[in-house]
Design a protein around this motif. Structure first.
Motif, short mmCIF file in Angstrom:
data_model
loop_
_atom_site.label_atom_id
_atom_site.label_comp_id
_atom_site.label_asym_id
_atom_site.label_seq_id
_atom_site.Cartn_x
_atom_site.Cartn_y
_atom_site.Cartn_z
N ASN A 72 1.96 -8.18 12.31
CA ASN A 72 1.05 -7.11 11.86
C ASN A 72 -0.21 -7.01 12.71
N LEU A 106 8.30 -9.60 9.07
CA LEU A 106 7.27 -8.99 8.24
C LEU A 106 7.81 -8.77 6.84
N ARG A 108 6.63 -6.87 2.97
CA ARG A 108 5.75 -5.84 2.42
C ARG A 108 5.26 -6.26 1.04
N VAL A 110 4.62 -5.54 -2.61
CA VAL A 110 5.19 -4.54 -3.52
C VAL A 110 4.45 -4.47 -4.85
N PHE A 123 6.14 -9.87 -2.89
CA PHE A 123 6.48 -9.40 -1.55
C PHE A 123 7.97 -9.10 -1.49
N ARG A 155 12.94 -10.43 -3.09
CA ARG A 155 11.52 -10.41 -3.44
C ARG A 155 11.08 -11.80 -3.90
N ARG A 173 -5.17 -7.46 0.24
CA ARG A 173 -3.85 -6.89 0.43
C ARG A 173 -3.44 -6.03 -0.75
N GLY A 176 2.38 -2.03 -0.01
CA GLY A 176 2.67 -1.33 1.24
C GLY A 176 2.20 -2.06 2.47
N ASP A 177 1.26 -3.00 2.33
CA ASP A 177 0.74 -3.74 3.48
C ASP A 177 1.83 -4.64 4.08
N ALA A 178 1.83 -4.74 5.41
CA ALA A 178 2.77 -5.61 6.12
C ALA A 178 2.15 -6.99 6.29
#
Length: 203
Positions: A72, A106, A108, A110, A123, A155, A173, A176-178
């Motif tokens: 990222n 990576l 994400r 959630v 995640f 997840r 965080r 949607g953040d990586a």
């Protein structure tokens, strides 16, 4: 080698863009500048980078194409912050777990769940890497050594205390953040070995 104990959240103050290549500079606090030399390894969000220039409290690092692709760090902008850890030395206390600074993939964010004095973040991993994530196992998340709280398919979640939220960037965080992920290499080796042995017996 790194330990996953973040030493500072440093500001990115300069970015120099080239074709499929980037140089960025971070402002390091005084205690992380002591003895820092060209060629030293410093983890940024868990990714091992090499010091290429030092100008006062500004330290420069090069990011090649593969680093930009798999981490990222290519999403960083001036004014953003990264988790920083200098390489461990022999004799240092290992407060987290042994980490290489090599990002596997990576994930994400959630879901972020708030509760008094705690925060739980869920995640989602690429499906092919979910087999390495085990409840109560170690994982590197943006360079932070954390214990996996629960796993549900591809997840997983971690539970965060106020100290972790204060010391690192994980508190900012959002879904949607990586996130940079490093899997415990021993876990990866065991899972891969068991899969290989079972496949050979099946054949």
């Amino acid at each position: 080698m790194f330990t996953g104990i973040v030493q500072a959240a440093a500001e990115v103050v300069r970015i120099e863009e080239k074709e499929r290549f980037r140089t960025h500079a971070v402002r390091l606090p005084a205690h992380l500048l002591q003895g820092l030399e060209l060629g030293a390894s410093v983890a940024h969000n868990g990714c091992c980078l090499t010091v290429t220039r030092v100008e006062g409290d500004l330290v420069y690092f090069d990011l090649m194409q593969e680093t930009l692709r798999i981490t990222n760090l290519g999403e960083l902008k001036v004014g953003g912050r990264v988790n920083i850890e200098r390489a461990a030395r022999f004799g240092d206390e290992i407060g987290g777990h042994a980490m290489s600074g090599h990002i596997l993939c990576l994930a994400r964010v959630v879901e972020v769940i708030e509760s008094p004095n705690n925060r739980t973040i869920w995640f989602e991993l690429p499906a092919e890497y979910a087999k390495y994530v085990l409840t109560k196992g170690y994982i590197g998340i943006d360079g932070i050594s954390l214990t996996i709280g629960a796993v549900d398919g591809n997840r997983f979640c971690v539970h965060l205390i106020p100290e972790t939220l204060e010391r690192t960037i994980i508190g900012s965080r959002q879904p949607g953040d990586a996130i940079n992920i490093e899997i415990d290499p021993q876990t990866q080796a065991i899972v891969d070995t068991v899969e290989r042995v079972l496949a050979q017996r099946k054949d």
